[in-house]
Design an enzyme around this catalytic site. Structure first.
Site, short mmCIF file in Angstrom:
data_model
loop_
_atom_site.label_atom_id
_atom_site.label_comp_id
_atom_site.label_asym_id
_atom_site.label_seq_id
_atom_site.Cartn_x
_atom_site.Cartn_y
_atom_site.Cartn_z
N PHE A 1 33.20 62.94 83.76
CA PHE A 1 34.42 63.41 83.11
C PHE A 1 35.45 63.71 84.21
CE2 PHE A 1 36.76 66.75 80.68
CZ PHE A 1 37.13 65.95 79.61
N ASP B 1 26.30 68.67 84.23
CA ASP B 1 27.24 69.04 83.18
C ASP B 1 26.66 68.57 81.85
OD1 ASP B 1 29.33 69.26 81.33
OD2 ASP B 1 30.87 68.91 82.85
N TYR C 1 32.30 73.73 72.25
CA TYR C 1 33.14 73.35 71.09
C TYR C 1 32.88 71.92 70.62
CZ TYR C 1 36.21 71.80 74.97
OH TYR C 1 36.71 71.25 76.12
N LYS C 2 31.94 71.23 71.27
CA LYS C 2 31.62 69.86 70.84
C LYS C 2 30.48 69.93 69.82
CE LYS C 2 33.66 68.04 74.99
NZ LYS C 2 33.53 67.82 76.42
N ARG D 1 35.39 55.74 70.26
CA ARG D 1 34.15 56.50 70.33
C ARG D 1 33.80 57.03 68.96
NH1 ARG D 1 33.99 61.28 74.71
NH2 ARG D 1 35.39 62.10 73.14
C1 LIG Z 1 34.44 68.25 77.27
C2 LIG Z 1 34.00 68.29 78.67
C3 LIG Z 1 34.48 69.26 79.53
C4 LIG Z 1 35.51 70.23 79.01
O1 LIG Z 1 36.05 71.04 79.97
P1 LIG Z 1 37.09 72.18 79.56
O2 LIG Z 1 37.15 73.03 80.73
O3 LIG Z 1 36.56 72.85 78.32
O4 LIG Z 1 38.39 71.53 79.24
C5 LIG Z 1 34.02 69.28 80.83
N1 LIG Z 1 33.10 68.38 81.26
C6 LIG Z 1 32.62 67.42 80.45
C7 LIG Z 1 31.61 66.46 80.95
C8 LIG Z 1 33.07 67.34 79.14
O5 LIG Z 1 32.60 66.39 78.33
#
Ligand SMILES: *Cc1c(COP(=O)(O)O)cnc(C)c1O
Length: 422
Positions: free
Chosen positions: A128, A207, A232-233, A382
């Site tokens: 990400f 992560d 939140y996912k 997706r």
């Molecule tokens: C969604 C996601 C984030 C989100 O980071 P925020 O700090 O909440 O914006 C971070 N890393 C990965 C791999 C993600 O999929």
């Protein structure tokens, strides 16, 4: 997988789904909406509405500052302990605070300082982007002799353990990957990659943002050092809900949170002016928790624990297999490619499909066909499967509508530019 493409087949799969009742636990106010974006923002659990009502009116409204002594202050640990059950960690190894990005920063800097005799960091280009930016920022902050090595995924979808192994030597301080890649859905083999990193003396940071709530994770079985993840996912904690971090117990005293704040201070309410960090996982706290959004996470995680992560994974596999079979049958003949691994053991709970007109198809789906997938640059749509509430009938209808958008060339009326948020 042999499947039928008729709707009766999907309805039959729903009838035999042992988790079907959990769909009723979520707000579904538009039964026609096909929501395939639970991997970006999960649906709202009905129980979270009650909890928010109670925390806003009953606790904030009536109890005011007394709320801190009536459950607020200990919420980061209490909810962290519940998350620990989903990731194979101990209760005192997980805490909920800040955003994933901020937690990632804290652990990256802490890890690099704990291995200060080493100069390199390894990640990959499936990661990400926020994580990659933070790694770049950490290099910038800590000094120019540090170097970030970004492994290139040759097929754009996966990275093999051999490729990781070849990138690692005894100059590496930290190895970090996203467990389930946000674009392709590829899942790393956590135990073997962790072993490769640790064999070279590096710390391993995962992560888990695209894994938690979708597949079982066993951090202890893999002897993982550090992890962060998002709530939140698939966890359905609500927009911008605080994230979590994990530090294995034996490392907690060796690592120093780089953001010193009063929530990590020994004798916090003595208000001394010299920072001395508390022991344990609490030292990775910085400031006051975001109490309202923190409160919304708890009922959502309780639902996950009730459904059981193994049963959720079993359903997710069934659903992604069904989706892939529908894509093969109904979408590949009209120019759609599969941009996720075919082997379900190597993917998470979302499936990416490609089409040269993906951006405009995405618009037509959202604006004309009441389907919400999401789009990832340059040509990826997706499709997120959230097994706790996605139904087989919804997947079936979603694929039919994607087919319609393409076949009837409904996308042609949209321009090719990207909107602000995709
Ligand atoms: C969604 C996601 C984030 C989100 O980071 P925020 O700090 O909440 O914006 C971070 N890393 C990965 C791999 C993600 O999929």
């Amino acid at each position: 997988m042999t499947i039928r493409t008729d709707v009766e087949y999907a309805i039959d799969l729903d009838k035999h789904d042992e988790l079907a009742r959990f769909r009723d636990e979520f707000v579904i106010d538009d039964p026609d909406l096909i929501y395939l974006d639970g991997n970006s923002l999960g649906r709202l659990p009905k129980r979270s509405i009650d909890r928010m009502q109670a925390v806003v009116e009953g606790e904030w409204g009536s109890r005011l500052i007394r709320g801190w002594n009536e459950g607020w202050f200990t919420a980061p640990q209490r909810i962290g302990a519940k998350i620990a059950q989903l990731i194979g960690a101990e209760a005192d190894e997980v805490i909920v605070c800040d955003s994933t990005s901020v937690n990632f920063f804290k652990l990256v800097v802490a890890a690099l300082r704990a291995r200060s005799d080493r100069t390199k960091i390894v990640t990959d280009d499936l990661n990400f982007p926020s994580d990659v930016y933070i790694l770049q920022g950490a290099v910038d902050l800590l000094g120019s002799d540090r170097k970030l090595n970004v492994i290139h995924a040759v097929d754009g979808l996966t990275v093999s353990p051999e490729t990781v192994d070849a990138a690692i030597d005894h100059t590496i301080a930290l190895v970090t990957f996203t467990h389930t890649a946000f674009k392709s859905g590829f899942v790393y083999d956590m135990p073997s990659i962790t072993k490769i990193a640790q064999r070279a003396g590096a710390l391993m940071l995962w992560d888990l943002s695209h894994s938690i709530g979708a597949l079982p994770i066993d951090l202890h079985a893999a002897n993982v050092d550090l992890a962060v993840g998002c709530t939140y996912k698939y966890l359905n904690g609500g927009p911008g809900a605080p994230a979590f971090l994990f530090v294995r117990r034996d490392l907690q005293e060796q690592l120093i949170n780089p953001i010193w704040g009063w929530f990590g201070q020994k004798g916090q309410f003595d208000f001394g002016l010299e920072y001395r960090s508390v022991p344990g996982i609490n030292r990775f706290l910085t400031g006051t928790p975001n109490m309202l959004s923190l409160a919304a996470i708890e009922p959502a995680i309780d639902l996950m624990l009730e459904a059981g992560i193994d049963r959720l994974r079993a359903k997710s596999i069934k659903q992604t297999e069904y989706l892939v079979a529908l894509i093969d049958e109904l979408l590949r003949p009209i120019g759609v490619s599969l941009n996720s691994p075919r082997d379900y053991n190597r993917r998470g709970s979302h499936i990416s499909i490609g089409h040269p007109e993906a951006l405009r198809i995405d618009r037509a789906l959202i604006e004309d066909l009441n389907v919400i997938p999401d789009f990832r640059f340059p040509d990826n749509i997706r499709l997120g499967i959230a097994p706790i509430y996605t139904s087989f009938a919804e997947i079936h209808e979603g694929v039919l509508r994607i087919r319609r958008a393409i076949e009837e060339r409904m996308f042609e009326k949209y321009p090719g530019e990207r909107p602000e948020v995709t």
